[in-house]
Design a protein around this motif. Structure first.
Motif, PDB file in Angstrom:
ATOM      1  N   SER A   1      33.328 166.654  37.697  1.00 12.39           N
ATOM      2  CA  SER A   1      32.494 165.949  37.059  1.00 12.39           C
ATOM      3  C   SER A   1      31.968 166.382  35.850  1.00 12.39           C
ATOM      4  N   TYR A   2      33.250 167.766  35.886  1.00  8.04           N
ATOM      5  CA  TYR A   2      33.433 168.910  34.366  1.00  8.04           C
ATOM      6  C   TYR A   2      33.752 168.117  33.006  1.00  8.04           C
ATOM      7  N   LEU A   3      34.425 166.474  33.374  1.00  9.33           N
ATOM      8  CA  LEU A   3      35.475 165.590  32.527  1.00  9.33           C
ATOM      9  C   LEU A   3      35.047 164.594  32.973  1.00  9.33           C
ATOM     10  N   THR A   4      34.787 163.451  32.443  1.00 15.54           N
ATOM     11  CA  THR A   4      34.982 162.005  32.513  1.00 15.54           C
ATOM     12  C   THR A   4      36.217 161.397  33.080  1.00 15.54           C
ATOM     13  N   GLU A   5      35.759 160.300  33.688  1.00 15.18           N
ATOM     14  CA  GLU A   5      36.858 159.605  34.248  1.00 15.18           C
ATOM     15  C   GLU A   5      38.078 159.480  33.285  1.00 15.18           C
ATOM     16  N   GLU A   6      37.498 159.119  32.264  1.00 11.75           N
ATOM     17  CA  GLU A   6      38.773 158.421  31.140  1.00 11.75           C
ATOM     18  C   GLU A   6      39.181 159.888  30.501  1.00 11.75           C
ATOM     19  N   SER A   7      38.938 161.251  30.382  1.00 14.63           N
ATOM     20  CA  SER A   7      39.708 162.104  30.013  1.00 14.63           C
ATOM     21  C   SER A   7      40.195 163.083  31.271  1.00 14.63           C
ATOM     22  N   ARG A   8      40.136 162.793  32.260  1.00 11.77           N
ATOM     23  CA  ARG A   8      40.688 163.280  33.266  1.00 11.77           C
ATOM     24  C   ARG A   8      42.294 162.397  32.800  1.00 11.77           C
ATOM     25  N   ALA A   9      41.661 161.341  32.905  1.00 12.55           N
ATOM     26  CA  ALA A   9      42.670 159.802  32.983  1.00 12.55           C
ATOM     27  C   ALA A   9      43.617 160.916  32.173  1.00 12.55           C
ATOM     28  N   ALA A  10      43.271 161.406  30.513  1.00  9.03           N
ATOM     29  CA  ALA A  10      43.954 161.345  29.604  1.00  9.03           C
ATOM     30  C   ALA A  10      44.475 162.363  29.273  1.00  9.03           C
ATOM     31  N   ALA A  11      44.484 163.565  30.204  1.00  5.00           N
ATOM     32  CA  ALA A  11      44.589 164.978  31.111  1.00  5.00           C
ATOM     33  C   ALA A  11      45.910 164.579  32.070  1.00  5.00           C
ATOM     34  N   LEU A  12      45.860 163.766  32.897  1.00 10.06           N
ATOM     35  CA  LEU A  12      46.690 163.390  33.792  1.00 10.06           C
ATOM     36  C   LEU A  12      48.364 162.899  32.862  1.00 10.06           C
ATOM     37  N   GLN A  13      47.879 162.422  31.774  1.00 10.61           N
ATOM     38  CA  GLN A  13      49.091 161.171  31.104  1.00 10.61           C
ATOM     39  C   GLN A  13      50.060 162.547  30.365  1.00 10.61           C
TER      40      GLN A  13
END
Length: 258
Positions: free
Chosen positions: A166-178
């Motif tokens: 939960s350190y990043l939101t799901e949206e932020s995690r997706a952006a980082a992985l992209q």
């Protein structure tokens, strides 16, 4: 996992330098000097990205804000080749910092996010050996003994932030992985993988006598986190090949029946 461990041990045998690694796959771990401290090189850009996304979530950073590109520095990246009146968004800077390891973008982000704040964030993530002490290409700071540091296990912790918790939101995690998936330096861990069969999101780091890579690799619900750090190298080309073969062994392991 025992066979993978043996293959990795064989790869590290006879290496002319120091190697540390942390590999975690579906709850199983391989650790070799995983908590030892290494110069981070450009791996430090991974926790910088995390803090940038955190500040965006909290409204402290507008990722669409246009930033003038000033104070160009050398080394990796493309911004040093652009005119001084160019402007990019904060999100563009994050993307360039990861995909082409742009040092000018990184320094602009450090200025915007704050070095102390970035280090505080790394502590909150549970990073034990990671510290940002200087900007990219700051040779004066290096002469004064200031450098950036991390460990294999800390880098695996960062990779996990992109994929779980939960350190990043799901949206932020997706952006980082992209951003990580668009990585242009794929000559280490992903080099011998068929990237049409697996998803690999990685970030490399290099300095004289230093070669690193960390990667999150997924295949049909299986996830591997890997960080391989090497220093004191006499032959960096041979070290890159060793890291590539380690990546191939991880890749092959993901295809083994559960």
């Amino acid at each position: 996992m025992d066979r993978l461990t043996k293959k990795i041990e064989e790869e590290l045998h006879g290496l002319s330098g120091r190697a540390g690694l942390a590999i975690e796959i579906e709850g199983k771990c391989i650790y070799v000097k995983s908590e030892e401290v290494f110069q981070s090189a450009s791996l430090i850009k991974v926790p910088i990205l995390i803090e940038g996304l955190r500040q965006s979530e909290r409204g402290k950073l507008n990722v669409d804000q246009l930033v003038p590109i000033t104070n160009h520095v050398g080394g990796s990246g493309v911004l040093q080749a652009l005119s001084c009146d160019a402007q990019l968004t904060m999100k563009d800077l994050m993307t360039l910092m990861i995909t082409v390891s742009d040092n000018t973008a990184t320094n602009l982000l450090i200025d915007k996010l704050g070095m102390e704040v970035i280090n505080s964030s790394m502590g909150k993530m549970g990073l034990q050996q990671t510290m940002l002490n200087r900007k990219m290409m700051d040779f004066e700071a290096m002469e004064q003994g200031l450098d950036n540091y991390t460990s294999p296990l800390d880098m695996v912790t960062c990779l996990k932030v992109f994929n779980e918790g939960s350190y990043l939101t799901e949206e932020s995690r997706a952006a980082a992985l992209q951003m990580m998936k668009y990585q242009q330096f794929q000559d280490r861990l992903p080099a011998m993988m068929d990237l049409e069969r697996v998803m690999a999101a990685n970030k490399t780091g290099s300095l004289p006598h230093v070669e690193h890579d960390c990667a999150l690799i997924t295949y049909k619900g299986k996830t591997a986190y890997a960080a391989v750090l090497m220093d004191q190298l006499d032959n960096v080309f041979a070290a890159k090949q060793t890291i590539s073969r380690i990546g191939k062994h991880i890749y092959d392991y993901l295809f083994e029946p559960s």
